[in-house]
Motif scaffolding. Structure first.
Motif, short mmCIF file in Angstrom:
data_model
loop_
_atom_site.label_atom_id
_atom_site.label_comp_id
_atom_site.label_asym_id
_atom_site.label_seq_id
_atom_site.Cartn_x
_atom_site.Cartn_y
_atom_site.Cartn_z
N ARG A 87 47.23 33.09 56.97
CA ARG A 87 46.06 32.22 57.02
C ARG A 87 46.36 30.77 56.67
NH1 ARG A 87 41.46 35.48 57.53
NH2 ARG A 87 42.24 37.46 58.34
N VAL A 88 47.43 30.53 55.91
CA VAL A 88 47.78 29.16 55.51
C VAL A 88 49.27 28.96 55.69
CG1 VAL A 88 45.90 29.02 53.82
CG2 VAL A 88 48.16 29.82 53.09
N SER A 89 49.68 27.69 55.74
CA SER A 89 51.10 27.35 55.78
C SER A 89 51.62 27.43 54.35
CB SER A 89 51.29 25.94 56.35
OG SER A 89 52.65 25.56 56.30
N LEU A 90 52.38 28.49 54.06
CA LEU A 90 52.65 28.85 52.68
C LEU A 90 54.11 28.72 52.30
CD1 LEU A 90 51.17 30.18 50.16
CD2 LEU A 90 52.17 32.33 50.95
N THR A 131 43.39 39.17 46.80
CA THR A 131 43.96 38.46 47.95
C THR A 131 43.04 38.55 49.16
OG1 THR A 131 46.19 38.94 47.15
CG2 THR A 131 45.97 38.30 49.46
N ASN A 132 42.52 39.73 49.43
CA ASN A 132 41.55 39.88 50.52
C ASN A 132 40.33 38.99 50.29
OD1 ASN A 132 43.03 41.75 51.99
ND2 ASN A 132 42.11 43.50 50.95
N GLN A 133 39.84 38.97 49.06
CA GLN A 133 38.69 38.15 48.72
C GLN A 133 38.99 36.67 48.95
OE1 GLN A 133 37.78 38.11 44.56
NE2 GLN A 133 35.62 37.60 44.87
N LEU A 134 40.17 36.21 48.50
CA LEU A 134 40.52 34.80 48.66
C LEU A 134 40.66 34.41 50.13
CD1 LEU A 134 43.09 34.20 45.77
CD2 LEU A 134 40.74 33.37 45.94
N ILE A 135 41.21 35.32 50.93
CA ILE A 135 41.33 35.03 52.36
C ILE A 135 39.95 34.79 52.97
CG2 ILE A 135 41.90 36.09 54.58
CD1 ILE A 135 44.33 37.36 53.20
N ASP A 136 38.99 35.62 52.61
CA ASP A 136 37.62 35.43 53.10
C ASP A 136 37.01 34.13 52.58
OD1 ASP A 136 37.77 37.77 54.51
OD2 ASP A 136 36.56 38.94 53.11
N LEU A 137 37.23 33.84 51.30
CA LEU A 137 36.68 32.62 50.72
C LEU A 137 37.30 31.37 51.33
CD1 LEU A 137 36.63 33.74 46.97
CD2 LEU A 137 34.62 33.33 48.41
N ILE A 138 38.59 31.41 51.58
CA ILE A 138 39.26 30.27 52.22
C ILE A 138 38.72 30.07 53.63
CG2 ILE A 138 41.47 29.44 53.12
CD1 ILE A 138 42.79 30.86 50.69
N GLY A 139 38.57 31.18 54.36
CA GLY A 139 38.04 31.08 55.72
C GLY A 139 36.63 30.53 55.75
N ALA A 140 35.83 30.84 54.73
CA ALA A 140 34.45 30.36 54.66
C ALA A 140 34.35 28.99 53.99
CB ALA A 140 33.59 31.36 53.91
N GLU A 141 35.51 28.44 53.59
CA GLU A 141 35.55 27.16 52.87
C GLU A 141 34.66 27.19 51.64
OE1 GLU A 141 34.71 23.98 55.59
OE2 GLU A 141 36.58 24.27 56.70
N ASP A 194 38.22 21.65 41.42
CA ASP A 194 37.70 22.49 42.51
C ASP A 194 38.52 23.77 42.59
OD1 ASP A 194 35.55 20.96 43.61
OD2 ASP A 194 37.02 19.57 44.43
N VAL A 195 37.83 24.92 42.63
CA VAL A 195 38.50 26.21 42.70
C VAL A 195 37.94 27.01 43.86
CG1 VAL A 195 39.02 26.31 40.24
CG2 VAL A 195 36.86 27.23 41.07
N VAL A 196 38.78 27.86 44.43
CA VAL A 196 38.33 28.80 45.45
C VAL A 196 37.71 29.99 44.72
CG1 VAL A 196 39.00 30.27 47.38
CG2 VAL A 196 40.17 28.08 47.02
N ALA A 197 36.40 30.15 44.85
CA ALA A 197 35.70 31.19 44.10
C ALA A 197 34.32 31.39 44.70
CB ALA A 197 35.56 30.78 42.62
N PRO A 198 33.70 32.55 44.45
CA PRO A 198 32.32 32.75 44.88
C PRO A 198 31.41 31.75 44.18
CG PRO A 198 33.32 34.82 44.16
CD PRO A 198 34.25 33.73 43.75
N ARG A 199 30.25 31.50 44.77
CA ARG A 199 29.27 30.67 44.10
C ARG A 199 28.89 31.29 42.77
NH1 ARG A 199 26.20 30.98 48.87
NH2 ARG A 199 24.52 31.92 47.64
N ALA A 200 28.49 30.45 41.83
CA ALA A 200 28.21 30.93 40.47
C ALA A 200 27.13 32.00 40.44
CB ALA A 200 27.81 29.75 39.59
N ASP A 201 26.21 31.99 41.41
CA ASP A 201 25.10 32.95 41.40
C ASP A 201 25.45 34.25 42.12
OD1 ASP A 201 25.27 31.59 43.81
OD2 ASP A 201 23.14 31.82 44.26
N LEU A 202 26.66 34.34 42.67
CA LEU A 202 27.03 35.55 43.42
C LEU A 202 27.86 36.53 42.60
CD1 LEU A 202 27.91 34.16 46.96
CD2 LEU A 202 25.79 35.20 46.17
N GLY A 203 28.71 36.01 41.68
CA GLY A 203 29.55 36.90 40.88
C GLY A 203 30.67 37.51 41.71
#
Length: 341
Positions: free
Chosen positions: A29-32, A119-129, A320-329
């Protein structure tokens, strides 16, 4: 997106196979690029280099200590007279794949505990910006009225009891003893009873308030919970968040029964710590802790040595961090043990 994966190969729950799985999934998903830490402070160096190289994303696979080092490299040294850093230029996004024993920072952000699920979660979060802007804390040693030795912290810091526990854990780790929640508990109990007859050494001043004396130990938090005991959160200041100021928790007694009552409150999901022997403040900008004799200081579980005066400061909107919104957990889309996509 240009990214680096910084791996601490000696962290409690990292393995070569797990690292390779995480790296392979993220590289789709990224140039790593991947870098492993080799010595204390190396993660700080790698974080600093990532910022200077203009990378977009820094992913840390390790424990809380490794994440702390990376953040201190990304942000640079906090300025002495403001709640800002001296970093020049843009700061990369930060993401965390848990790899330590407690992983308090990642769990407080709503990141899955299992590295593969995270890792799966971060991939989704990165894709959703999806990103979140959080505040941090920093501490400053004060010597003869002058400040030096500034250090960012992510979720907690403390002087006295918890610092002594962290020092003992670090000593055991260097001797090859495994780190586990049960070992933390045993060490905390032994340290408490070894020091319980000692006179209180600390005084605490919150912002411009009066100085409170007779304090045995102080916890300073930047979010809730203060830490975890396996699956159970330990809550010293339940209303503290990354978006608020700091929480302060100080005990004026080491008597067994009052201490046990407060410990029970810390472990209760429905009660806030309360005691006539407890000094507690939520959402403060600054707190100064002074010691009549040098006492230990820890930040994010890392023992920094003894201090006689430390100023703890809240720094809002710091990172700035890659993370769910504070209200989602925590996301429930990924199951523990699944294969990274």
């Amino acid at each position: 997106m240009r990214a680096i994966l910084i791996v601490n190969p000696h962290a409690t729950s990292t393995t070569p196979a797990g690292r390779d799985l995480v790296a392979h999934a993220l590289a789709s998903r990224v140039s790593l690029q991947v870098a492993q830490t080799t010595h204390r402070g190396h993660a700080t160096e790698l974080g600093r280099e990532a910022r200077r190289a203009g990378l977009d994303l820094v992913i840390v696979h390790g424990g809380d200590g490794t994440v702390n080092e990376v953040v201190n490299g990304l942000l640079g040294t906090p300025a002495p007279t403001s709640m800002q850093s001296v970093t020049v230029g843009p700061v990369p996004l930060l993401a965390v794949v848990p790899g330590g024993s407690a992983n308090v920072f990642a769990r407080s952000l709503g990141i899955e505990r299992d590295p593969v699920a995270a890792t799966n979660q971060l991939i989704d979060l990165i894709g959703a910006e999806q990103r979140r802007r959080i505040g941090l804390g920093y501490c400053v040693r004060v010597v003869d009225g002058r400040s030096d030795d500034r250090r960012w912290f992510l979720f907690n810091a403390g002087m006295g009891l918890d610092a002594d526990v962290c020092a003992a854990i670090d000593k055991g780790r260097r001797s090859g003893e495994p780190v586990s929640p049960s070992r933390y508990v045993r060490t905390a109990i032994a340290t408490f009873f070894r020091r319980k007859r000692a006179d209180p050494k600390l005084s605490v001043r919150v912002e411009d308030g009066p100085e409170e004396n007779g304090v045995h130990y102080v916890f300073v938090t930047n979010t809730d919970p203060w830490t975890y005991l396996n699956d159970r959160p330990v809550r010293t200041n339940p209303t503290t968040r990354f978006e608020t100021g700091l929480g302060v928790f100080g005990m004026r007694t080491t008597a067994v029964f009052p201490s046990l009552r407060v410990v029970a409150q810390l472990l209760s999901p429905s009660r806030e710590p309360s005691s006539s022997r407890l000094l507690r403040t939520d959402d403060t900008r600054c707190v100064v802790v002074r010691a009549s004799d040098p006492v230990g200081l820890q930040v994010d579980g890392d023992y920094l040595g003894e201090r006689t005066e430390v100023r703890f400061v809240s720094a809002p909107d710091a990172l700035d961090v890659v993370a769910p919104r504070a209200d989602l957990g925590v996301s429930n889309h990924a199951e523990t043990g699944t294969t990274p996509r």
